[in-house]
Design an enzyme around this catalytic site. Structure first.
Site, PDB file in Angstrom:
ATOM      1  N   ARG A 163      42.556  29.897  43.731  1.00 20.71           N
ATOM      2  CA  ARG A 163      41.573  30.916  43.334  1.00 20.71           C
ATOM      3  C   ARG A 163      40.208  30.627  43.958  1.00 20.71           C
ATOM      4  O   ARG A 163      39.499  31.531  44.382  1.00 20.71           O
ATOM      5  CB  ARG A 163      41.449  30.976  41.809  1.00 20.71           C
ATOM      6  CG  ARG A 163      42.659  31.637  41.161  1.00 20.71           C
ATOM      7  CD  ARG A 163      42.796  31.263  39.701  1.00 20.71           C
ATOM      8  NE  ARG A 163      41.712  31.720  38.878  1.00 20.71           N
ATOM      9  CZ  ARG A 163      41.361  31.158  37.722  1.00 20.71           C
ATOM     10  NH1 ARG A 163      42.019  30.105  37.265  1.00 20.71           N
ATOM     11  NH2 ARG A 163      40.357  31.655  37.035  1.00 20.71           N
ATOM     12  N   ARG A 201      35.400  42.516  44.177  1.00 18.93           N
ATOM     13  CA  ARG A 201      35.764  41.170  44.582  1.00 18.93           C
ATOM     14  C   ARG A 201      36.123  41.106  46.062  1.00 18.93           C
ATOM     15  O   ARG A 201      36.439  40.036  46.561  1.00 18.93           O
ATOM     16  CB  ARG A 201      36.990  40.778  43.782  1.00 18.93           C
ATOM     17  CG  ARG A 201      36.917  39.399  43.196  1.00 18.93           C
ATOM     18  CD  ARG A 201      37.992  39.415  42.152  1.00 18.93           C
ATOM     19  NE  ARG A 201      38.296  38.164  41.618  1.00 18.93           N
ATOM     20  CZ  ARG A 201      38.114  37.865  40.327  1.00 18.93           C
ATOM     21  NH1 ARG A 201      37.541  38.696  39.509  1.00 18.93           N
ATOM     22  NH2 ARG A 201      38.520  36.721  39.877  1.00 18.93           N
ATOM     23  N   LYS A 216      31.117  33.997  34.169  1.00 23.92           N
ATOM     24  CA  LYS A 216      30.912  35.453  34.157  1.00 23.92           C
ATOM     25  C   LYS A 216      31.304  36.034  32.794  1.00 23.92           C
ATOM     26  O   LYS A 216      30.545  36.788  32.195  1.00 23.92           O
ATOM     27  CB  LYS A 216      31.740  36.134  35.270  1.00 23.92           C
ATOM     28  CG  LYS A 216      31.420  35.627  36.665  1.00 23.92           C
ATOM     29  CD  LYS A 216      32.231  36.338  37.735  1.00 23.92           C
ATOM     30  CE  LYS A 216      33.718  36.128  37.640  1.00 23.92           C
ATOM     31  NZ  LYS A 216      34.171  34.740  37.898  1.00 23.92           N
ATOM     32  N   ARG A 275      45.084  29.690  29.855  1.00 24.78           N
ATOM     33  CA  ARG A 275      45.564  30.720  30.788  1.00 24.78           C
ATOM     34  C   ARG A 275      46.539  30.116  31.788  1.00 24.78           C
ATOM     35  O   ARG A 275      46.348  28.998  32.247  1.00 24.78           O
ATOM     36  CB  ARG A 275      44.362  31.333  31.527  1.00 24.78           C
ATOM     37  CG  ARG A 275      43.899  32.628  30.911  1.00 24.78           C
ATOM     38  CD  ARG A 275      42.573  33.062  31.419  1.00 24.78           C
ATOM     39  NE  ARG A 275      42.483  33.215  32.864  1.00 24.78           N
ATOM     40  CZ  ARG A 275      41.420  33.720  33.486  1.00 24.78           C
ATOM     41  NH1 ARG A 275      40.391  34.120  32.766  1.00 24.78           N
ATOM     42  NH2 ARG A 275      41.389  33.819  34.781  1.00 24.78           N
ATOM     43  N   ARG A 299      39.237  25.134  29.765  1.00 27.52           N
ATOM     44  CA  ARG A 299      38.996  26.433  29.115  1.00 27.52           C
ATOM     45  C   ARG A 299      40.127  26.792  28.154  1.00 27.52           C
ATOM     46  O   ARG A 299      41.298  26.534  28.412  1.00 27.52           O
ATOM     47  CB  ARG A 299      38.872  27.536  30.164  1.00 27.52           C
ATOM     48  CG  ARG A 299      38.817  28.924  29.509  1.00 27.52           C
ATOM     49  CD  ARG A 299      38.382  29.984  30.436  1.00 27.52           C
ATOM     50  NE  ARG A 299      39.250  30.131  31.589  1.00 27.52           N
ATOM     51  CZ  ARG A 299      38.991  30.942  32.603  1.00 27.52           C
ATOM     52  NH1 ARG A 299      37.890  31.657  32.599  1.00 27.52           N
ATOM     53  NH2 ARG A 299      39.801  31.020  33.620  1.00 27.52           N
TER      54      ARG A 299
HETATM   55  P1  AP5 Z   1      34.212  31.765  31.949  1.00 23.21           P
HETATM   56  O1  AP5 Z   1      33.066  32.493  31.333  1.00 23.21           O
HETATM   57  O2  AP5 Z   1      35.583  32.034  31.440  1.00 23.21           O
HETATM   58  O3  AP5 Z   1      34.165  31.909  33.542  1.00 23.21           O
HETATM   59  P2  AP5 Z   1      34.509  33.147  34.456  1.00 23.21           P
HETATM   60  O4  AP5 Z   1      33.514  33.142  35.572  1.00 23.21           O
HETATM   61  O5  AP5 Z   1      34.642  34.400  33.657  1.00 23.21           O
HETATM   62  O6  AP5 Z   1      35.899  32.633  34.995  1.00 23.21           O
HETATM   63  P3  AP5 Z   1      37.286  33.393  35.241  1.00 23.21           P
HETATM   64  O7  AP5 Z   1      38.290  32.292  35.523  1.00 23.21           O
HETATM   65  O8  AP5 Z   1      37.638  34.322  34.125  1.00 23.21           O
HETATM   66  O9  AP5 Z   1      36.989  34.136  36.524  1.00 23.21           O
HETATM   67  P4  AP5 Z   1      38.007  34.622  37.511  1.00 23.21           P
HETATM   68  O10 AP5 Z   1      37.115  35.418  38.351  1.00 23.21           O
HETATM   69  O11 AP5 Z   1      38.852  33.644  38.212  1.00 23.21           O
HETATM   70  O12 AP5 Z   1      39.103  35.315  36.584  1.00 23.21           O
HETATM   71  P5  AP5 Z   1      39.382  36.835  36.238  1.00 23.21           P
HETATM   72  O13 AP5 Z   1      39.903  36.878  34.862  1.00 23.21           O
HETATM   73  O14 AP5 Z   1      38.235  37.694  36.601  1.00 23.21           O
HETATM   74  O15 AP5 Z   1      33.883  30.193  31.839  1.00 23.21           O
HETATM   75  C1  AP5 Z   1      34.808  29.236  32.304  1.00 23.21           C
HETATM   76  C2  AP5 Z   1      34.794  28.013  31.367  1.00 23.21           C
HETATM   77  O16 AP5 Z   1      33.529  27.344  31.455  1.00 23.21           O
HETATM   78  C3  AP5 Z   1      34.974  28.357  29.883  1.00 23.21           C
HETATM   79  O17 AP5 Z   1      35.713  27.339  29.305  1.00 23.21           O
HETATM   80  C4  AP5 Z   1      33.544  28.388  29.332  1.00 23.21           C
HETATM   81  O18 AP5 Z   1      33.502  28.080  27.960  1.00 23.21           O
HETATM   82  C5  AP5 Z   1      32.867  27.316  30.187  1.00 23.21           C
HETATM   83  N1  AP5 Z   1      31.452  27.595  30.472  1.00 23.21           N
HETATM   84  C6  AP5 Z   1      30.911  28.780  30.787  1.00 23.21           C
HETATM   85  N2  AP5 Z   1      29.584  28.638  31.025  1.00 23.21           N
HETATM   86  C7  AP5 Z   1      29.318  27.309  30.893  1.00 23.21           C
HETATM   87  C8  AP5 Z   1      28.137  26.525  31.025  1.00 23.21           C
HETATM   88  N3  AP5 Z   1      26.965  27.068  31.365  1.00 23.21           N
HETATM   89  N4  AP5 Z   1      28.239  25.196  30.824  1.00 23.21           N
HETATM   90  C9  AP5 Z   1      29.419  24.629  30.488  1.00 23.21           C
HETATM   91  N5  AP5 Z   1      30.554  25.313  30.336  1.00 23.21           N
HETATM   92  C10 AP5 Z   1      30.513  26.641  30.535  1.00 23.21           C
HETATM   93  O19 AP5 Z   1      40.549  37.186  37.284  1.00 23.21           O
HETATM   94  C11 AP5 Z   1      41.819  36.596  37.177  1.00 23.21           C
HETATM   95  C12 AP5 Z   1      42.720  37.159  38.251  1.00 23.21           C
HETATM   96  O20 AP5 Z   1      42.802  38.600  38.111  1.00 23.21           O
HETATM   97  C13 AP5 Z   1      42.269  36.953  39.686  1.00 23.21           C
HETATM   98  O21 AP5 Z   1      42.661  35.699  40.203  1.00 23.21           O
HETATM   99  C14 AP5 Z   1      42.962  38.121  40.406  1.00 23.21           C
HETATM  100  O22 AP5 Z   1      44.318  37.847  40.626  1.00 23.21           O
HETATM  101  C15 AP5 Z   1      42.872  39.249  39.384  1.00 23.21           C
HETATM  102  N6  AP5 Z   1      41.669  40.082  39.562  1.00 23.21           N
HETATM  103  C16 AP5 Z   1      40.624  40.234  38.688  1.00 23.21           C
HETATM  104  N7  AP5 Z   1      39.695  41.061  39.186  1.00 23.21           N
HETATM  105  C17 AP5 Z   1      40.133  41.444  40.411  1.00 23.21           C
HETATM  106  C18 AP5 Z   1      39.596  42.285  41.424  1.00 23.21           C
HETATM  107  N8  AP5 Z   1      38.402  42.909  41.290  1.00 23.21           N
HETATM  108  N9  AP5 Z   1      40.322  42.454  42.566  1.00 23.21           N
HETATM  109  C19 AP5 Z   1      41.531  41.859  42.726  1.00 23.21           C
HETATM  110  N10 AP5 Z   1      42.095  41.041  41.816  1.00 23.21           N
HETATM  111  C20 AP5 Z   1      41.409  40.836  40.665  1.00 23.21           C
END
Ligand code: AP5
Length: 215
Positions: free
Chosen positions: A167, A88, A13, A156, A123
């Site tokens: 997660r 979410r 994402k 992270r 990552r």
């Molecule tokens: P990346 O692009 O970083 O993936 P992502 O989907 O953004 O993953 P996140 O871990 O950031 O998502 P998340 O939803 O768990 O975390 P968030 O920060 O939102 O890609 C991942 C890896 O793969 C990278 O190394 C990249 O280079 C690689 N990659 C990407 N595309 C690729 C491809 N096509 N091929 C190969 N490699 C590839 O949330 C963190 C925490 O915040 C949550 O756990 C929760 O506690 C809180 N939080 C956030 N939003 C909310 C909400 N709305 N409600 C409640 N709690 C929330």
């Protein structure tokens, strides 16, 4: 365009949001990045959210909704936005609908759990701007340094095996049902994540253009 990026942790994402922000000239808003910044700055919200993030649980709906509402009130969101990681939960999606936070297209990124574990384990994220890299698939030009802003790349704290598993289970339990919610609203577009970032981007852009044409 008001776009939501939906998908499990590690689906790409954040990676796709960075490209789409450039292409469409609208801000990408990552609730995860906003919360991690608040934790680093030890604001009241940051202190409250810290434990949830460390355990891989979701931060309470009211806290996240308030953060998003404040961010969307800023001027750069007037012509649209990309929401990465919000909504979410069903409650968050319903609050969005009830309070008029608009959504035109929900882009759902599908990737198998085993692939996600490998992606998250390798990552590296920019401490400053949140850009995501991977030690094998998506390397920075200079090891340990962000291509975009020169910030330091770190692992992270929630990218460790035990928290990654939590997660993923939270995603399947709390977030996945949003696919049905938005399918019923005719807003859901699904893209299957590819092994190469640029290939996924090509499919994502095609899906957005198709959805825009139907608006
Ligand atoms: P990346 O692009 O970083 O993936 P992502 O989907 O953004 O993953 P996140 O871990 O950031 O998502 P998340 O939803 O768990 O975390 P968030 O920060 O939102 O890609 C991942 C890896 O793969 C990278 O190394 C990249 O280079 C690689 N990659 C990407 N595309 C690729 C491809 N096509 N091929 C190969 N490699 C590839 O949330 C963190 C925490 O915040 C949550 O756990 C929760 O506690 C809180 N939080 C956030 N939003 C909310 C909400 N709305 N409600 C409640 N709690 C929330």
């Amino acid at each position: 365009m008001k776009l939501v990026l939906l998908g499990p942790p590690g689906a790409g994402k954040g990676t796709q949001a960075a490209t789409l922000q450039e292409k469409y000239q609208i801000p990408a808003i990552s609730t995860g990045h906003i919360i991690r910044t608040a934790i680093r700055e030890q604001t009241e919200t940051g202190k409250l959210a810290e434990g949830y993030i460390a355990r891989g649980e979701l931060v309470p709906d009211d806290v996240v909704v308030e953060l998003v509402r404040a961010r969307l009130a800023e001027r750069d969101c007037e012509n649209g936005y990309i929401l990465d990681g919000f909504p979410r939960t069903l409650a968050q999606a319903q609050i969005m609908d009830e309070t008029g936070i608009g959504v035109d297209v929900v882009l759902n990124l599908e990737v198998e759990d085993e692939v996600l574990v490998e992606r998250l384990s390798g990552r590296r994220e920019c401490k400053k701007c949140g850009a995501a890299y991977h030690i094998a698939h998506n390397r920075p030009k200079v090891d340990g340094v962000c291509d975009s802003c020169g910030g330091e790349l770190i692992t992270r704290s929630d990218d460790v095996p035990e928290v990654i598993r939590k997660r993923l289970s939270v995603y399947h339990e709390m977030t996945e049902s949003l696919k049905d919610y938005y399918r019923k609203q005719n807003k859901l577009m699904t893209v299957y994540g590819q092994d190469v970032v640029a290939e996924t981007t090509r499919h994502v852009v095609e899906a957005i253009e198709k959805a825009e044409a139907a608006l």
